[in-house]
Scaffold this active site. Sequence first.
Site, short mmCIF file in Angstrom:
data_model
loop_
_atom_site.label_atom_id
_atom_site.label_comp_id
_atom_site.label_asym_id
_atom_site.label_seq_id
_atom_site.Cartn_x
_atom_site.Cartn_y
_atom_site.Cartn_z
N ASN A 11 0.87 -1.18 0.00
CA ASN A 11 0.00 0.00 0.00
C ASN A 11 0.90 1.24 0.00
O ASN A 11 1.47 1.60 1.02
CB ASN A 11 -0.88 -0.04 1.26
CG ASN A 11 -1.71 1.22 1.42
OD1 ASN A 11 -1.83 2.03 0.50
ND2 ASN A 11 -2.27 1.40 2.61
N LYS A 13 0.17 4.31 -0.39
CA LYS A 13 -0.44 5.55 0.15
C LYS A 13 -0.18 6.71 -0.82
O LYS A 13 -0.16 6.47 -2.03
CB LYS A 13 0.08 5.81 1.57
CG LYS A 13 -0.08 4.55 2.44
CD LYS A 13 0.17 4.75 3.90
CE LYS A 13 -0.02 3.42 4.62
NZ LYS A 13 0.14 3.52 6.06
N HIS A 108 -9.48 1.62 4.92
CA HIS A 108 -8.18 1.73 5.58
C HIS A 108 -8.29 2.70 6.75
O HIS A 108 -9.06 3.68 6.68
CB HIS A 108 -7.13 2.22 4.57
CG HIS A 108 -5.74 2.19 5.13
ND1 HIS A 108 -5.26 3.17 5.95
CD2 HIS A 108 -4.76 1.26 5.02
CE1 HIS A 108 -4.02 2.85 6.32
NE2 HIS A 108 -3.70 1.69 5.77
N GLU A 110 -6.55 5.08 7.73
CA GLU A 110 -6.32 6.50 7.40
C GLU A 110 -7.57 7.11 6.77
O GLU A 110 -7.88 8.28 6.96
CB GLU A 110 -5.08 6.64 6.51
CG GLU A 110 -3.80 6.45 7.33
CD GLU A 110 -2.64 5.83 6.59
OE1 GLU A 110 -2.62 5.82 5.35
OE2 GLU A 110 -1.71 5.33 7.28
N GLU A 182 -5.66 -4.59 10.80
CA GLU A 182 -4.62 -3.58 10.95
C GLU A 182 -4.88 -2.76 12.21
O GLU A 182 -5.63 -1.77 12.17
CB GLU A 182 -4.64 -2.63 9.75
CG GLU A 182 -4.27 -3.27 8.44
CD GLU A 182 -3.63 -2.24 7.51
OE1 GLU A 182 -2.50 -2.49 7.08
OE2 GLU A 182 -4.23 -1.20 7.24
N GLY A 188 2.52 2.42 10.73
CA GLY A 188 3.51 3.48 10.58
C GLY A 188 4.25 3.83 11.86
O GLY A 188 4.93 4.85 11.93
N SER A 228 3.35 -2.04 10.42
CA SER A 228 4.79 -2.16 10.68
C SER A 228 5.37 -3.53 10.31
O SER A 228 6.24 -4.03 11.02
CB SER A 228 5.09 -1.80 12.14
OG SER A 228 4.75 -0.46 12.38
P1 PGA Z 1 2.90 0.37 7.65
O1 PGA Z 1 1.44 0.63 7.00
O2 PGA Z 1 3.41 -0.94 7.09
O3 PGA Z 1 3.72 1.54 7.19
O4 PGA Z 1 2.72 0.32 9.12
C1 PGA Z 1 0.51 -0.41 6.84
C2 PGA Z 1 -0.77 0.09 6.24
O5 PGA Z 1 -1.17 1.22 6.54
O6 PGA Z 1 -1.42 -0.59 5.44
#
Ligand code: PGA
Length: 270
Positions: A11, A13, A108, A110, A182, A188, A228
């Site tokens: 992903n 983003k 997601h 976000e 998630e 992140g 992560s």
């Molecule tokens: P990350 O993001 O691997 O940077 O923690 C995962 C995601 O948001 O799908």
Amino acid sequence: MVNRVPLLAGNWKMNKGPLEAENFVKDLASTIHDNESLSKAVKARIVEIGVFPPFVSLERAKKGIFISGIPMSLGAQNMHWEDNGAFTGEVSGEMLKEVGCKYVILGHSERRHIFREKNEMIGKKMKKALSIGLKSILCVGETLEERDGGITESVVEEQLEEAFRGLTGPLNQEGNVIIAYEPVWAIGTGRKASDEDAQRMCLFIRKFIGDKFGFTAAQNVRILYGGSVKPDNTKGLMSQADVDGALIGGASLDVESFLGIVKNTIDVLL
Ligand code: PGA
């Protein structure tokens, strides 16, 4: 014995414009080509690699995949639930299909937290994606506050209930729905959930699918962990019985770290 091919979904983003997306996909493919065992495993589809660029980069990423000859799936990060109309700034599922997407990420964290997407909106998107044959990756997960409050399961259950409300099936014919657990606090932050926690929640989700859509759907549905994921924590994660892949943010932006995750997954499988 059900064979759920692990999906390693990058992903991106809001990263990588069209040119960078095409070049990245080509670099990824040529690094795979140059490694005989990796190339063999990817071509044998022991794992599925997916890339999820921003909307404007989908077409060039698709081109890069096509030229490279390495199997990679393409997906988008969001969509609207209507086919067209006065929805400034939005993109429909049909448009994503036309540009070559197999998948779309829905809900997601976000989108939920920054853009205030509600469970109800995500439910409408799920229904639309299913009705047009676009496979969705539904994201669910609790915040740190919810976790500390001991309500992780009920939060995830409500997200699932709302996303699937009104759907009676058929679910998981041809893998039409994937779910990604998630936890928001792990995204992140460099703080991955423990392997045991990831397994526990993926199993919880599988049971939910079983209760709602039956045994076969539960056996077939792929459930990913996200938050992560890095090369050095992949093996423990991918050894869990109910974890069928990963949704990868930061570590999917770099060829070496993305392929590190792919290689370590293959090592667990072979
Ligand atoms: P990350 O993001 O691997 O940077 O923690 C995962 C995601 O948001 O799908």
